[in-house]
Write a protein that holds these residues in place. Structure first.
Motif, PDB file in Angstrom:
ATOM      1  N   ILE A 187      55.989  74.738  60.132  1.00  9.53           N
ATOM      2  CA  ILE A 187      55.329  75.986  60.520  1.00  9.53           C
ATOM      3  C   ILE A 187      56.199  77.185  60.135  1.00  9.53           C
ATOM      4  O   ILE A 187      55.711  78.211  59.636  1.00  9.53           O
ATOM      5  CB  ILE A 187      55.027  75.983  62.030  1.00  9.53           C
ATOM      6  N   GLY A 188      57.515  77.047  60.365  1.00  4.97           N
ATOM      7  CA  GLY A 188      58.419  78.109  59.929  1.00  4.97           C
ATOM      8  C   GLY A 188      58.368  78.319  58.428  1.00  4.97           C
ATOM      9  O   GLY A 188      58.353  79.467  57.944  1.00  4.97           O
ATOM     10  N   ALA A 189      58.313  77.220  57.666  1.00  7.81           N
ATOM     11  CA  ALA A 189      58.230  77.330  56.213  1.00  7.81           C
ATOM     12  C   ALA A 189      56.900  77.942  55.771  1.00  7.81           C
ATOM     13  O   ALA A 189      56.848  78.695  54.792  1.00  7.81           O
ATOM     14  CB  ALA A 189      58.415  75.951  55.577  1.00  7.81           C
ATOM     15  N   VAL A 190      55.815  77.629  56.473  1.00  7.11           N
ATOM     16  CA  VAL A 190      54.500  78.193  56.138  1.00  7.11           C
ATOM     17  C   VAL A 190      54.533  79.715  56.279  1.00  7.11           C
ATOM     18  O   VAL A 190      53.999  80.442  55.434  1.00  7.11           O
ATOM     19  CB  VAL A 190      53.406  77.586  57.038  1.00  7.11           C
ATOM     20  N   GLY A 191      55.171  80.206  57.347  1.00  6.88           N
ATOM     21  CA  GLY A 191      55.241  81.644  57.531  1.00  6.88           C
ATOM     22  C   GLY A 191      56.121  82.325  56.505  1.00  6.88           C
ATOM     23  O   GLY A 191      55.735  83.334  55.897  1.00  6.88           O
TER      24      GLY A 191
END
Length: 668
Positions: free
Chosen positions: A228-232
């Motif tokens: 999720i952090g990488a998606v953002g």
């Protein structure tokens, strides 16, 4: 040497930001550029020492946090992944600094801009050199802060304010996911150090979280939150909406964000945690699905963009999708190789776009350009090189990484490893190649080759960039031409031992050898699709029936074109279902009903009125007559006696009650 790489950009940022008024614009520009340039030279030495000598440098400075089992150091980890990322960050940043000296020449706040660029570089270096998750998170948040400052550099423009806030808020979602992942890591591993986490991952594969009566695989849940952090940060589908709007900042900012720093942070995080991702088949499939959908969506949307920088921005989003689904196929080394190659030609494209915008009086709409090949021949040549490298033209830098990723999708499909996700990556990734070639050459045609559509007055002001702006472009063009060819065998060649233990791949997840023996027709497929995209773009440009060709191709009339042109209505849906309800709740419930209603009536307004009334009553009571004071004392004694009477009635006998009544009558 190792510490100097990180401290030099910080020192340049501090001196440029706080002493820019005294050393001047030129002094601040030269100071920051020299500091980052020295860091780039030292990064080259680190690359030679770490990459070719086969050593790992782990520096522990001092204790940062110590509380119970939580112990976090200020530490630096220099392995092969870090050494390669240092090359990308410092070299690209140096060229962007050099380019910005002339590009921001007329801006009165150039020292502040150069300071922001250097602090951006510093936080990205903190992110990639950290040896623990908490220090990495510090760099992660610092990169987000620096991006906000740079996108909002021209803070008097409303569009810049909105874009910067949007980038910050959207990235908050990814940052929240990453923070949850850090909490889960500490819960399972009781440590945040990479060395401790990666060494015991296989032994904790059976750990589960229990929540609301359900069990969740611990490593999969940690990987999901990290993703999720990488998606953002890397603008994957769903949290990608901030990336095109980030073009409101100056063009050097776009080059630095998209090529070397912010958007690469999410991909770096996935590569760094390859030992954890390898033990979660669910997460690998999720990476493949999200990455392939992002590549397809961004490629299709880029076709319909008319802003020169936004076309290149959606190109970045598409290429990040390739990197993510390459990680999902356990090809972390290929993903990192494509990240390095992409940094060269994407920085070249953005800086060339800045040269065009600078020449045509800050116009960014491609429909108002044209015929610039006659005025900007060098910029045209450089942008053509960058576009060909982006499309994966044979023997250019992008060809050696992008085409290899597509070949690996064929291998994973043949091996029947999660057939659905591998097939999705195969088809969507291949179609994205067609879209990439189409919008890349549409940009070339509209900007340089078609008839000119700009104001005649602008034509007299069009000029080629100066040597100081052109030299970074030439160096990036050389990297876009030769870097992939020169380093392919070193980074992703069969049997290479360059990455040592910094990248972990399970034996049955590696397809590098199988990719070498694919049929020649499959190896030529990406190139043929690129040629097809170039031909379609040429036909659409020559015949001037661009919209009608797409209508006949899709056979879905105006609706599909409108859907794509509106970027699949992601912004509209977010506003309709999240932003507007939140604003309505904040105004009608939180503000009017609670803040201005209950809370204000109960405490500020109600309490002040109550105090005012009591003060008036006390003023009437305090009249100075002694007989009134005696009366108040007797009343108080009676009330006190009544309270005692109740106590005696409840707990004592009747004799005490009779005595009390006599005393009460006596007082009365």
């Amino acid at each position: 040497m190792y510490l100097s790489i990180i401290l030099l950009p910080l020192l340049g940022a501090i001196f440029s930001g706080f002493t820019g008024r005294w050393i001047g614009s030129k002094g601040a520009s030269v100071l920051t550029t020299v500091c980052v340039g020295l860091a780039a030279i030292l990064s080259g030495l680190v690359f030679l020492e770490i990459g070719f000598s086969g050593i790992i440098s782990h520096i522990i400075l001092k204790v940062w946090i110590e509380s119970g089992t939580l112990k976090v150091h200020w530490g630096l980890l220099f392995d092969t992944i870090t050494s390669v990322m240092l090359i990308v960050i410092t070299w690209i940043s140096t060229l962007v600094h050099l380019y910005s000296i002339t590009y921001m020449k007329t801006d009165p706040h150039r020292p502040r801009f150069m300071s922001y660029l250097s602090i951006f570089t510093f936080f990205m270096l903190i992110l990639v050199t950290a040896d623990n998750l908490l220090q990495m998170f510090l760099g992660w948040e610092g990169v987000g802060l620096a991006s906000y400052l740079l996108i909002n550099f021209w803070y008097t423009r409303l569009a810049a304010n909105q874009s910067a806030i949007k980038a910050l808020v959207v990235n908050r979602i990814g940052d929240f996911g990453l923070s949850l992942g850090i909490f889960c890591v500490f819960w399972i591993f009781q440590s945040l150090d990479y060395s401790n986490i990666f060494s015991i991952i296989p032994f904790l594969d059976t750990q589960y979280f229990k929540f609301m009566g359900l069990e969740y695989h611990g490593l999969s849940l940690i990987g999901f939150f990290l993703f999720i952090g990488a998606v953002g940060k890397s603008a994957q589908l769903g949290l990608h909406t901030w990336l095109p709007d980030a073009m409101e900042g100056p063009t050097p900012v776009s080059a630095l964000i998209h090529a070397a720093t912010m958007v690469t942070a999410g991909v770096f995080l996935m590569i760094r945690f390859s030992p954890l991702l390898e033990f979660s088949s669910f997460l690998l499939s999720l990476l493949v699905i999200f990455g392939s959908l992002t590549a397809f969506f961004a490629g299709m949307t880029g076709i319909f963009q008319n802003d020169l920088k936004k076309v290149i921005a959606y190109s970045t989003c598409s290429q990040l999708g390739y990197m993510i689904f390459s990680c999902g196929m356990s090809c972390y080394d290929v993903s990192l190789f494509h990240l390095i190659n992409h940094a060269f030609f994407k920085a070249l494209l953005f800086l060339s776009a800045g040269s065009v915008i600078h020449a045509v009086s800050n116009e960014q709409d491609m429909r108002k350009m044209g015929s610039l090949i006659n005025f900007l021949p060098m910029t045209y040549s450089l942008m053509l090189i960058g576009s060909l490298a982006l499309t994966g033209f044979p023997f250019l830098t992008g060809f050696y990484s992008k085409d290899f990723i597509l070949e690996l999708t064929h291998c994973s499909s043949y091996c029947n490893l999660d057939l659905l996700s591998s097939s999705l990556a195969l088809w969507l990734g291949s179609v994205s190649v067609l879209f990439t070639a189409f919008y890349s050459f549409r940009l070339i045609y509209l900007t340089f080759i078609n008839s000119n559509n700009s104001n005649r007055i602008f034509l007299f002001n069009i000029h080629e960039s100066s040597l100081l702006m052109g030299s970074p472009l030439i160096l990036l063009a050389i990297g876009s031409l030769f870097f992939g060819f020169l380093t392919q065998d070193l980074f992703i060649g069969v049997g290479t031992d360059f990455w040592k233990g910094s990248i972990f791949i399970l034996p049955y997840h590696s397809f590098h050898v199988e990719a070498e023996y694919l049929p020649i027709t499959i190896k030529w497929l990406p190139f043929l699709l690129s040629c097809l995209g170039i031909c379609l773009s040429s036909i659409a440009n020559i015949t001037y029936i661009y919209k009608y060709i797409l209508l006949k191709a899709f056979q879905l009339s105006f609706f599909l074109l409108h859907l794509i042109n509106k970027k699949w209505y992601f912004d509209v849906l977010y506003n309709r279902f999240f932003v507007y309800p939140a604003l309505n709740f904040g105004y009608k419930v939180s503000f009017k009903a609670l803040d201005r209603g209950f809370i204000e009536l109960a405490i500020p307004f109600g309490l002040s009125n109550l105090v005012l009334k009591w003060s008036k009553l006390i003023f009437q009571i305090q009249n100075g007559q002694i007989i009134h004071y005696i009366f108040y004392i007797i009343i108080s004694v009676c009330v006190f006696s009544l309270v005692i009477a109740i106590k005696y009635v409840l707990f004592l006998n009747s004799i005490h009650l009779i005595i009390f009544y006599f005393s009460l009558v006596f007082f009365i």
